[in-house]
Design an enzyme around this catalytic site. Structure first.
Site, PDB file in Angstrom:
ATOM      1  NE  ARG A 195      44.712  45.099  32.688  1.00 57.92           N
ATOM      2  CZ  ARG A 195      43.766  45.788  32.044  1.00 57.92           C
ATOM      3  NH1 ARG A 195      42.556  45.333  31.989  1.00 57.92           N
ATOM      4  NH2 ARG A 195      44.056  46.920  31.459  1.00 57.92           N
ATOM      5  CB  CYS A 254      24.284  39.472  36.665  1.00 54.35           C
ATOM      6  SG  CYS A 254      24.341  39.947  34.929  1.00 54.35           S
ATOM      7  CB  CYS A 302      38.773  48.617  36.145  1.00 55.41           C
ATOM      8  SG  CYS A 302      40.284  48.722  35.184  1.00 55.41           S
ATOM      9  CB  CYS A 338      29.730  35.095  35.767  1.00 51.00           C
ATOM     10  SG  CYS A 338      29.778  36.653  36.679  1.00 51.00           S
ATOM     11  CB  CYS A 342      39.713  47.291  28.062  1.00 54.50           C
ATOM     12  SG  CYS A 342      40.280  45.952  29.115  1.00 54.50           S
TER      13      CYS A 342
HETATM   14  N1  SAM Z   1      28.684  42.456  33.414  1.00 51.81           N
HETATM   15  C1  SAM Z   1      29.722  43.005  32.667  1.00 51.81           C
HETATM   16  C2  SAM Z   1      30.108  42.132  31.502  1.00 51.81           C
HETATM   17  O1  SAM Z   1      29.700  40.982  31.452  1.00 51.81           O
HETATM   18  O2  SAM Z   1      30.827  42.627  30.631  1.00 51.81           O
HETATM   19  C3  SAM Z   1      30.958  43.351  33.453  1.00 51.81           C
HETATM   20  C4  SAM Z   1      31.429  42.461  34.543  1.00 51.81           C
HETATM   21  S1  SAM Z   1      32.043  40.874  34.053  1.00 51.81           S
HETATM   22  C5  SAM Z   1      32.231  40.160  35.645  1.00 51.81           C
HETATM   23  C6  SAM Z   1      33.647  41.228  33.397  1.00 51.81           C
HETATM   24  C7  SAM Z   1      34.500  40.076  32.912  1.00 51.81           C
HETATM   25  O3  SAM Z   1      35.062  39.377  33.991  1.00 51.81           O
HETATM   26  C8  SAM Z   1      33.865  38.993  32.079  1.00 51.81           C
HETATM   27  O4  SAM Z   1      33.674  39.354  30.745  1.00 51.81           O
HETATM   28  C9  SAM Z   1      34.888  37.879  32.194  1.00 51.81           C
HETATM   29  O5  SAM Z   1      35.836  37.986  31.155  1.00 51.81           O
HETATM   30  C10 SAM Z   1      35.554  38.140  33.524  1.00 51.81           C
HETATM   31  N2  SAM Z   1      35.202  37.096  34.482  1.00 51.81           N
HETATM   32  C11 SAM Z   1      34.057  36.997  35.184  1.00 51.81           C
HETATM   33  N3  SAM Z   1      34.054  35.902  35.964  1.00 51.81           N
HETATM   34  C12 SAM Z   1      35.234  35.274  35.745  1.00 51.81           C
HETATM   35  C13 SAM Z   1      35.826  34.076  36.253  1.00 51.81           C
HETATM   36  N4  SAM Z   1      35.179  33.303  37.114  1.00 51.81           N
HETATM   37  N5  SAM Z   1      37.056  33.746  35.833  1.00 51.81           N
HETATM   38  C14 SAM Z   1      37.710  34.529  34.944  1.00 51.81           C
HETATM   39  N6  SAM Z   1      37.204  35.655  34.427  1.00 51.81           N
HETATM   40  C15 SAM Z   1      35.978  36.027  34.805  1.00 51.81           C
HETATM   41 FE1  SF4 Z   2      26.473  39.264  34.372  1.00 57.37          FE
HETATM   42 FE2  SF4 Z   2      28.701  37.998  35.085  1.00 57.37          FE
HETATM   43 FE3  SF4 Z   2      27.763  37.716  32.619  1.00 57.37          FE
HETATM   44 FE4  SF4 Z   2      28.792  40.115  33.372  1.00 57.37          FE
HETATM   45  S1  SF4 Z   2      29.908  38.169  33.188  1.00 57.37           S
HETATM   46  S2  SF4 Z   2      26.896  39.741  32.233  1.00 57.37           S
HETATM   47  S3  SF4 Z   2      28.182  40.112  35.525  1.00 57.37           S
HETATM   48  S4  SF4 Z   2      26.745  37.036  34.521  1.00 57.37           S
END
Ligand code: SAM
Ligand code: SF4
Length: 324
Positions: A256, A47, A91, A54, A184
């Site tokens: 959730r 990404c 989802c 992330c 959500c």
């Molecule tokens: N890229 C899209 C976005 O950023 O909305 C969708 C995927 S992103 C992985 C979805 C959500 O996962 C993030 O907004 C975050 O709240 C949650 N998330 C991602 N990595 C995480 C982590 N290491 N621990 C907890 N929540 C996490």
């Molecule tokens: Fe990309 Fe992860 Fe950020 Fe979603 S949460 S925009 S997947 S880096």
């Protein structure tokens, strides 16, 4: 609900707070079941964004293998398996900054949604930033809810992401609302933010009009290679307090208990359900992170005597949801 009220609620003695959140919970959700949502990563890693928590960001070496958008058949088979395991909401998440109408990948997502929505589960997608055109088409294809977390307070947000802004997140949420899809939206705790940051996040979520239909509260899953890899775990009472305040401030939302449950004891999770959580991610994997085994979750919910949302109970109307 404004910050001052949230602050007063949060800082009262824990059992007073829980008594209040329990009363709100019973008023709105008496006899209702715990929803089980299944989450599939349909496009993993690589990404462009630099979200510090992330594992899928291309800015960090996290060892996550990049995968292109999964073929429709693989997604459908995962959705059918989730349904067979009892999930009532499916989802699909993509590691993208966002998607645009008119692109091949957006067309493929729409086709996937059309197929998955035939399976009788609620369909939720989380595809990053979208605008009005994309939101309208996703809704028409069969998406029930769009996930887009605000993740933290506006002040703290620039400390965890520099490639897009908090306002970008809010703009997407507004586009989703205009389309008529449910929102959500929630956040992550344990990234070094203060309690006030968490409450400012709840202030914004609770002041959306309409309020989000679903509010995931994630505890940071520390991901090796990310800037937050060494963050300490969230204190369970901090989590319970936040869930209780979320329940009071956003009474009709599914709250959730999302990422991070592997670091919470069974007793801790039970406390979260008592405080007002009524939805979990279910299945052994959460995008790229670990989640408790599905069988362990069913066992825990049964031991607690909590009703489990299933196709059977969903389809039998009010009689299936009689109060305890
Ligand atoms: N890229 C899209 C976005 O950023 O909305 C969708 C995927 S992103 C992985 C979805 C959500 O996962 C993030 O907004 C975050 O709240 C949650 N998330 C991602 N990595 C995480 C982590 N290491 N621990 C907890 N929540 C996490
Ligand atoms: Fe990309 Fe992860 Fe950020 Fe979603 S949460 S925009 S997947 S880096």
């Amino acid at each position: 609900m404004n910050f001052d009220r949230l602050h007063t609620l949060y800082h009262q003695p824990l059992f007073d707070l829980i008594s209040r959140s329990r009363a709100v919970h019973l008023e709105h959700w008496r006899g209702k079941s715990v929803q089980r949502c299944s989450l599939l990563s349909i496009k993993t890693g690589g990404c462009s964004e630099d979200c510090a928590y992330c594992a899928q960001s291309a800015h960090y070496s996290t060892g996550i293998e990049r995968e292109d958008l999964l073929p429709l058949e693989r997604i459908l088979s995962a959705a059918k398996q989730a349904r067979a395991q009892g999930a009532t909401r499916f989802c699909m998440g993509a590691a993208w900054r966002g998607v645009h109408d008119g692109t091949d990948k957006f067309e493929r997502v729409l086709e996937t949604v059309r197929e998955v929505s035939q399976l009788g589960m609620e369909v939720c997608v989380t595809l990053g930033q979208i605008g009005d055109d994309e939101a309208v088409k996703l809704k028409a294809a069969g998406v029930t809810a769009y996930n887009h977390n605000i993740d933290t307070s506006p002040d703290f947000y620039p400390r965890i992401v520099s490639t897009h802004t908090f306002q970008d997140r809010v703009d997407t949420i507004r586009a989703v609302q205009r389309s008529g899809m449910s929102v959500c939206s929630g956040g992550i705790i344990g990234m070094g933010e203060s309690v006030d940051d968490r409450l400012h996040m709840l202030e914004i979520l609770s002041e959306f009009d309409p309020q989000p239909e679903s509010v995931p509260i994630n505890c940071l899953m520390t991901m090796p290679g990310t800037p937050l890899a060494d963050a300490p775990p969230v204190d369970i009472f901090d989590l319970v307090r936040l869930i209780a305040v979320a329940r009071i401030a956003i009474p009709r939302a599914r709250v959730r208990l999302a990422a991070g449950r592997t670091r919470i004891t069974r007793e801790g999770q039970a406390f979260c359900f008592f405080a007002g959580a009524n939805s979990i991610f279910f299945g052994d994997k959460l995008l790229t992170a670990e989640n408790p085994a599905a069988t362990a979750d069913v066992k825990l919910l049964r031991e607690l005597g909590l009703r489990i949302d299933s196709h059977e109970t969903r389809n039998c109307g009010p009689a299936g949801l009689v109060s305890r």
